[in-house]
Design an enzyme around this catalytic site. Structure first.
Site, PDB file in Angstrom:
ATOM      1  N   THR A   1       0.864  -1.193   0.000  1.00  0.00           N
ATOM      2  CA  THR A   1       0.000   0.000   0.000  1.00  0.00           C
ATOM      3  C   THR A   1       0.895   1.236   0.000  1.00  0.00           C
ATOM      4  OG1 THR A   1      -1.802  -1.088   1.143  1.00  0.00           O
ATOM      5  CG2 THR A   1      -1.618   1.277   1.514  1.00  0.00           C
TER       6      THR A   1
ATOM      7  N   GLY B   1     -10.932  -2.027   3.168  1.00  0.00           N
ATOM      8  CA  GLY B   1     -10.059  -1.855   4.336  1.00  0.00           C
ATOM      9  C   GLY B   1     -10.094  -0.445   4.879  1.00  0.00           C
ATOM     10  N   ASP B   2      -9.034  -0.097   5.578  1.00  0.00           N
ATOM     11  CA  ASP B   2      -8.964   1.196   6.273  1.00  0.00           C
ATOM     12  C   ASP B   2      -8.602   2.364   5.365  1.00  0.00           C
ATOM     13  OD1 ASP B   2      -6.446  -0.185   5.994  1.00  0.00           O
ATOM     14  OD2 ASP B   2      -5.541   1.419   7.169  1.00  0.00           O
TER      15      ASP B   2
HETATM   16  N1  ASP Z   1      -4.431  -1.388   4.839  1.00  0.00           N
HETATM   17  C1  ASP Z   1      -4.719  -2.054   3.595  1.00  0.00           C
HETATM   18  C2  ASP Z   1      -6.058  -2.708   3.714  1.00  0.00           C
HETATM   19  O1  ASP Z   1      -6.351  -3.290   4.731  1.00  0.00           O
HETATM   20  C3  ASP Z   1      -3.705  -3.069   3.200  1.00  0.00           C
HETATM   21  C4  ASP Z   1      -2.254  -2.727   3.419  1.00  0.00           C
HETATM   22  O2  ASP Z   1      -1.931  -1.661   3.919  1.00  0.00           O
HETATM   23  O3  ASP Z   1      -1.390  -3.535   3.072  1.00  0.00           O
HETATM   24  O4  ASP Z   1      -6.782  -2.720   2.746  1.00  0.00           O
END
Ligand code: ASP
Length: 357
Positions: free
Chosen positions: A224, A254-255
């Site tokens: 990410t 996700g977040d």
């Molecule tokens: N935070 C991201 C999600 O959960 C994934 C990541 O940061 O690798 O979609």
């Protein structure tokens, strides 16, 4: 000589005449600048809005996870370092030339989205349905305006669509086909979903599906991208973009596009971008909590970040990390994983890039 350098004289004149350099000044984005280091010679519109000699800070991440030196060849490590440092150098060049925090966030995230090494845009992971379902968010620390998109499948650069949601719609978050209809109306660059195919990500998804582990396994995600900026006007902005978790199911989001979880910016306190298993970041409202600890407990940035990552997140069983800057231009990183692709640069300090703990 790149176009930014060519325009320095014009920028100096603009700055001398500039009456709109206060933190409240809007972007006009009138100038077309060919970015240095951009792999596909992308042209991005921006106009200088800050003094040329301002103080600025840029920090970024390219994902966190099981990133161990023993798993890297020298060439692979060098390729990641190069990607991070070229993004920071390009961002620094814009900031030196008076670019706004929002313009630098968007430009830098786009650059990472176009790089297949990262789990965003071109390098996005596959969902269990064999699709690339992209999430992104951008936030303006001046007024806490924000734009986010989730589960888009045909947008080459989701961060630009997020910005368009923020600036050209009355909403904060658009998802899936509705977001793509809006994108078409806005003239945002669309691609065939096949554009996002990469062999490596396809194999990662197949391997994960074969193990029937579900998508919340730390080892199977990283990449990410996120950028936080304090520009020469003193304004903060944050942006994050991701393909989410490998083999995610059922329209999982996700977040990253959840304001306050994976992305947050408030000129008064801080700007934050997160990476990790998003479910925990949502439940703990991690990005907002960093700024809240500064606001209500008066903590310095690193103290606030470590309390959340090594306290709250770790206690809940979550994994990941954050990059942030504060209103004074300090930057900090905090993560509880083996590594996090990360870096920073300031008006008074050279580019710093790190990968391992
Ligand atoms: N935070 C991201 C999600 O959960 C994934 C990541 O940061 O690798 O979609």
């Amino acid at each position: 000589m790149n176009t930014i350098t060519k325009h320095t004289g014009i920028l100096a004149l603009f700055t001398a005449l500039c009456t709109g350099c206060s933190p409240a000044s809007p972007d006009t984005r009138a100038q077309r600048v060919e970015l240095p280091h951009e792999p596909d010679a992308h042209i991005f519109d921006w106009s200088p809005s800050c003094p040329l000699n301002g103080s600025w800070t840029m920090a970024m991440h390219g994902g966190a996870g099981v990133i161990l030196k023993k798993n890297f060849t020298a060439e692979r490590e060098q390729a990641y370092r190069e990607a991070l440092s070229s993004t920071l150098e390009a961002g620094a060049e814009m900031l030196r030339n008076g670019a706004s925090a929002l313009d630098v966030v968007e430009t830098s995230v786009r650059k990472m989205e176009n790089d297949p090494k990262f789990n965003a845009g071109k390098g996005a992971v596959f969902s269990a349905a064999g699709m690339n379902e992209l999430d992104a968010a951008i936030m303006d620390g001046r007024d806490r305006n924000a734009g986010t998109v989730a589960s888009v499948k045909r947008i080459k650069n989701p961060i630009s669509l997020a910005r368009s949601v923020m600036e050209n719609s009355r909403h904060v978050m658009l998802i899936s086909e509705g977001a793509e209809t809006f994108a078409e109306q806005q003239g945002i660059e669309m691609v065939d979903p096949a554009y996002f195919y990469t062999q490596k990500r396809w194999e990662q998804m197949q391997a994960k599906m074969a193990k029937k582990q579900g998508s919340l396994i730390p080892a199977t995600k990283f990449g990410t991208v996120g950028v936080v900026i304090k520009d020469g006007c003193g304004n903060l902005a944050a942006g994050t973009s991701t393909g989410g978790l490998t083999a995610k199911e059922w329209g999982r989001v996700g977040d990253t596009p959840i304001i306050g979880a994976g992305t947050y910016a408030d000129n008064r306190y801080c700007a934050v971008s997160a990476t990790g298993t998003g479910e925990y970041f949502i439940r703990a409202t991690i990005a907002r909590d960093v700024c809240a600890r500064r606001e209500f407990a008066g903590e310095d940035l690193q103290t606030a970040m470590d309390a959340i990552i090594h306290g709250t997140l770790t206690d809940m069983g979550g994994d990941g990390g954050i990059v942030a800057i504060d209103n004074e231009g300090n930057f900090a990183f905090s993560f509880n994983t083996k590594g996090m692709y990360r870096g920073a640069v300031r008006h008074d300090a050279p580019v710093l890039v790190k990968i391992y703990k």
